[in-house]
Design a protein around this motif. Structure first.
Motif, PDB file in Angstrom:
ATOM      1  N   SER A  89       0.846  -1.194   0.000  1.00  8.34           N
ATOM      2  CA  SER A  89       0.000   0.000   0.000  1.00  8.34           C
ATOM      3  C   SER A  89       0.884   1.246   0.000  1.00  8.34           C
ATOM      4  N   PRO A  90       0.438   2.306  -0.669  1.00  4.03           N
ATOM      5  CA  PRO A  90       1.176   3.570  -0.511  1.00  4.03           C
ATOM      6  C   PRO A  90       0.997   4.095   0.914  1.00  4.03           C
ATOM      7  N   ASN A 112       3.961  10.333  -4.379  1.00  2.00           N
ATOM      8  CA  ASN A 112       2.486  10.314  -4.261  1.00  2.00           C
ATOM      9  C   ASN A 112       1.882  11.709  -4.329  1.00  2.00           C
ATOM     10  N   THR A 168       1.938  13.828  -1.883  1.00  4.18           N
ATOM     11  CA  THR A 168       1.342  14.132  -0.568  1.00  4.18           C
ATOM     12  C   THR A 168       2.034  15.354   0.036  1.00  4.18           C
ATOM     13  N   GLN A 170       8.619   8.525  -1.053  1.00  6.75           N
ATOM     14  CA  GLN A 170       7.260   8.037  -1.350  1.00  6.75           C
ATOM     15  C   GLN A 170       6.264   9.180  -1.342  1.00  6.75           C
ATOM     16  N   MET A 171       6.363  10.044  -0.338  1.00  8.13           N
ATOM     17  CA  MET A 171       5.414  11.154  -0.239  1.00  8.13           C
ATOM     18  C   MET A 171       5.537  12.052  -1.473  1.00  8.13           C
ATOM     19  N   ILE A 224      -0.411   6.355   3.570  1.00  8.76           N
ATOM     20  CA  ILE A 224      -1.611   7.192   3.638  1.00  8.76           C
ATOM     21  C   ILE A 224      -1.609   7.981   4.949  1.00  8.76           C
TER      22      ILE A 224
END
Ligand SMILES: C[S@@+](CC[C@H](N)C(=O)[O-])C[C@H]1O[C@@H](n2cnc3c(N)ncnc32)[C@H](O)[C@@H]1O
Length: 456
Positions: free
Chosen positions: A68-69, A90, A92, A86-87, A71
């Motif tokens: 899962s990414p 994504n 985010t 990752q952020m 969250i």
């Protein structure tokens, strides 16, 4: 005055350069030139921002792993380098980033149960570059109206100030806060006793979220500032006029008087009449009017850049996890409240025992926390699932402004259990809904440990 420079100027601070401008053969850098720290192995910003492959999996209570990414509302076991990448991948964005990285103290930290927590010793250049790479990534993650707080000790604060200016821009520097960590100690050493650590506060741009935080004024301040007492309680006197002239009613007559030269009335004469009728104007013996400002229950004094009321959790009778470098929950609540709004995302990339996450959760923010230490993640999971305990090393008996005010006489009690006075239960026991995730690369080497964490 054959030179065209008068004698007074010659003797001023520019005297030498004005009279002998070319004596130093080595020119200084241009005014706009920003200094940077130099050492081997320093990556360019572009190199740091090159995407790094990263994958994550959520861990359910029975230990099942699902890719899962990352969250919001996740505690993530990872080196934050990969979490931050990752952020960015994504998209985010966080409104507030608070980080309390290792201070490079040269120490090895253990939890109260003597479990190894993390090592805190690197060479100076290695430390600077380690932090710089992560701070470059954090700037990418920070929203345009966001703020970043870097909590750091005296060892590396000067280096990180230069690094922060380089990455975030000197114009976005807001404060260098000094925080009192403990009462004075170590008087025997051949130096001044060290009682503070520091917080570097920067915004990403000039337009950043800011909810002015303040504290309840101390009694001495109240007595000095609001030094008069009347039928409506304590009050202070302030002028009824303000600088600058006006053409309208506030520049004209009130009760037959004009405002003092160069000033105007702060309110319309009709409003001043109303205040006078309500007893809110004080008249001196010489007929000088001043306004009464009454002390209200919600009066707060804005915090300065010197924080004395947020000492280390281990030094107070408040609920803590026992993680060795755990920060003060009240301080974190204040920072979260000042620099984010409900619903915003708060990131702590070095989350330790999850103090920031708990503070963000308490105030309706979304949050993400990274830590690479099993002990830290265990402390965070325990805190979020089961709450924390009153278990500091000792208590400050004089303290009364603590909202949890537990009145424990001795933290653990004497070995026979004497001395311990139980009072109301801890307030932050409520379980929190969140996701526990891990870096996929850690799954194979640490399957058993991850499974143990799942059921913490
Ligand atoms: C000073 S502690 C943070 C304490 C935290 N503020 C609290 O209230 O508990 C620093 C934490 O950074 C973690 N850490 C160090 N390097 C890290 C990295 N590269 N990625 C993630 N966590 C890291 C350590 O394991 C440690 O838990």
């Amino acid at each position: 005055m054959a030179t065209g420079i008068n004698r007074q100027e010659q003797l001023g601070e520019d005297a030498l350069t004005a009279v002998l401008p070319h004596r130093d053969p080595y020119p200084l850098p241009e005014a706009a030139c920003e200094p940077v720290l130099s050492y081997p192995g320093r990556l360019t910003t572009d190199e740091i921002l090159q995407p790094l492959a990263s994958g994550f999996a959520t861990v359910s209570a029975d230990g099942a792993l699902t890719p899962s990414p990352i969250i919001p509302n996740s505690v993530v076991l990872t080196d934050n380098l990969f979490g931050l990448h990752q952020m960015i991948a994504n998209g985010t964005k966080a409104t507030l980033i608070y980080l309390d990285p290792p201070y490079n103290t040269g120490l090895d930290f253990q939890s109260r149960q003597l479990e190894h927590s993390y090592k805190d010793s690197q060479g100076v250049a290695a430390y600077v570059e380690y932090m710089r790479r992560r701070l470059v990534l954090m700037r990418e993650v920070l929203a345009d109206d966001g703020s970043i707080y870097v909590h750091i000790g005296h060892q590396m604060v000067s280096h990180l100030r230069v690094v922060m200016d380089e990455i975030f821009g000197a114009a976005n520097f807001r404060n260098l806060i000094s925080r009192r960590t403990c009462s004075s100690k170590n008087y025997t050493r051949n130096r001044y006793s060290n009682m503070n650590d520091y917080v570097l506060f920067y915004s990403k741009t000039a337009n950043f979220k800011w909810n002015q935080p303040g504290e309840k004024p101390p009694e001495e301040w109240i007595a000095k500032e609001y030094n008069k007492i009347g039928p409506k309680g304590r009050y202070k006197l302030v002028p009824v006029h303000a600088p600058g002239t006006r053409n309208g009613a506030t520049g004209g007559l009130w009760k037959g008087m004009m405002p003092p030269p160069g000033k105007h009335w702060q309110y319309l004469p009709s409003k001043l009449d109303e205040m006078d009728a309500n007893g809110d104007i004080h008249w001196s013996k010489t007929g000088n009017p001043r306004r009464k400002v009454h002390l209200t229950d919600d009066k707060l004094v804005p915090y300065t850049d010197s924080w004395t009321n947020f000492r280390d959790a281990h030094h107070q009778s408040i609920e803590i996890t026992g993680y060795p470098t755990e920060k003060n929950l009240h301080m974190m609540r204040m920072i979260v409240g000042a620099s984010s709004d409900p619903g915003d995302l708060v990131l702590d990339p070095f989350c330790g025992s999850g103090t920031t996450l708990r503070a963000a959760e308490d105030q309706g923010r979304r949050w993400i926390g990274f830590d690479q230490s099993f002990a830290a993640i265990k402390a965070t999971l325990k805190r979020l699932r089961h709450g924390s305990e009153k278990m500091g090393d000792y208590v400050d008996r004089g303290r009364t402004d603590d909202e949890d005010d537990p009145k424990v006489v001795d933290l653990f009690g004497a070995p026979d259990g004497k001395n311990k006075v139980e009072t109301k239960p801890p307030s932050n026991r409520a379980a929190v809904n969140f996701t526990f995730a891990v870096d996929e690369e850690l799954i194979d080497p640490f399957r058993n440990e991850i499974s143990a964490l799942a059921s913490t």
